[in-house]
Every structure is written in C-alpha cells, then in structure tokens.
Design a protein around this motif. Structure first.
Motif, mmCIF file in Angstrom:
data_model
loop_
_atom_site.group_PDB
_atom_site.id
_atom_site.type_symbol
_atom_site.label_atom_id
_atom_site.label_comp_id
_atom_site.label_asym_id
_atom_site.label_seq_id
_atom_site.Cartn_x
_atom_site.Cartn_y
_atom_site.Cartn_z
ATOM 1 N N PRO A 5 0.819 -1.220 0.000
ATOM 2 C CA PRO A 5 0.000 0.000 0.000
ATOM 3 C C PRO A 5 0.854 1.272 0.000
ATOM 4 N N ASP A 6 1.954 1.272 0.746
ATOM 5 C CA ASP A 6 2.830 2.453 0.773
ATOM 6 C C ASP A 6 3.461 2.724 -0.583
ATOM 7 N N GLU A 7 3.883 1.682 -1.280
ATOM 8 C CA GLU A 7 4.464 1.861 -2.622
ATOM 9 C C GLU A 7 3.422 2.419 -3.591
ATOM 10 N N GLY A 26 -8.186 3.279 2.109
ATOM 11 C CA GLY A 26 -7.407 3.394 0.880
ATOM 12 C C GLY A 26 -6.992 4.816 0.575
ATOM 13 N N LEU A 27 -7.183 5.195 -0.692
ATOM 14 C CA LEU A 27 -6.748 6.509 -1.175
ATOM 15 C C LEU A 27 -7.826 7.130 -2.044
ATOM 16 N N LEU A 28 -7.895 8.455 -2.016
ATOM 17 C CA LEU A 28 -8.799 9.196 -2.883
ATOM 18 C C LEU A 28 -7.957 10.094 -3.772
ATOM 19 N N LEU A 29 -8.214 10.028 -5.065
ATOM 20 C CA LEU A 29 -7.538 10.883 -6.039
ATOM 21 C C LEU A 29 -8.572 11.842 -6.615
ATOM 22 N N ALA A 30 -8.405 13.122 -6.340
ATOM 23 C CA ALA A 30 -9.332 14.143 -6.816
ATOM 24 C C ALA A 30 -8.715 14.837 -8.020
ATOM 25 N N HIS A 37 -11.638 6.507 -6.045
ATOM 26 C CA HIS A 37 -11.254 5.951 -4.755
ATOM 27 C C HIS A 37 -10.614 4.591 -4.991
ATOM 28 N N PHE A 38 -9.514 4.339 -4.299
ATOM 29 C CA PHE A 38 -8.781 3.085 -4.402
ATOM 30 C C PHE A 38 -8.844 2.394 -3.050
ATOM 31 N N ILE A 60 -11.255 -0.109 -7.474
ATOM 32 C CA ILE A 60 -11.391 1.292 -7.882
ATOM 33 C C ILE A 60 -12.866 1.631 -8.046
ATOM 34 N N SER A 61 -13.266 2.753 -7.455
ATOM 35 C CA SER A 61 -14.631 3.234 -7.648
ATOM 36 C C SER A 61 -14.585 4.719 -8.014
#
Length: 86
Positions: A5-7, A26-30, A37-38, A60-61
């Motif tokens: 996850p860090d990579e 996870g992560l959100l990319l705006a 969202h990942f 991914i959503s």
C-alpha cells in the motif's frame, strides 16, 4: 498489483501530488473532472522459489465525474503505476 500500500501511495503522490488523500480504507484521487477511490487490501505474498512478491488488491470506484472523465483519470493512474519490465 505487486506492491505494498505504501508503494502504491508513493506512486500516486509522485504523479498527482496533493490531489491524493488517505481514507480509512485506501486513497482518494481528486482530479479536475473526476475523483477515484482506491480501496486497498494486502493479500498473501506470492512466492516464486526464493523470491517473495507483495500482493495488493486494489478496488477502484468513481466518486465524482462522468464516465469519460473517470476513464481519462484512470488512464493517467495506469501510466503512473507502471513498472519497468523486460
């Protein structure tokens, strides 16, 4: 994916900077026209002889934007997370 996850987070931050934020799962990319969202979950590592590879499940959503904008942003993510091969 064969990463931690860090990579994965580092790859996104290198490519998208402050547009990446951490969520509880996870992560959100705006992006400008879409948000993705990942959801990240580590899986059992893969082992090939003495080699052990990290395994990451990424779901991914689309959180915002239309289909075309989401596809464009996802294509940028795909390019940012490619690794060298031979």
């Amino acid at each position: 994916m064969s990463c931690t996850p860090d990579e994965f987070r580092r790859c996104l931050v290198l490519a998208f900077g402050d547009a990446v934020s951490v969520t509880p799962d996870g992560l959100l990319l705006a992006g400008d026209d879409a948000s993705l969202h990942f959801a990240l979950s580590e899986q059992h590592p893969r082992r090939i002889a003495a080699l052990q590879l990290s395994t990451l499940r990424v779901e991914i959503s689309v959180r915002a934007g239309d289909e075309a904008a989401a596809r464009r942003l996802l294509a940028q993510v795909d390019r940012a997370t490619l690794r060298g091969g031979g």
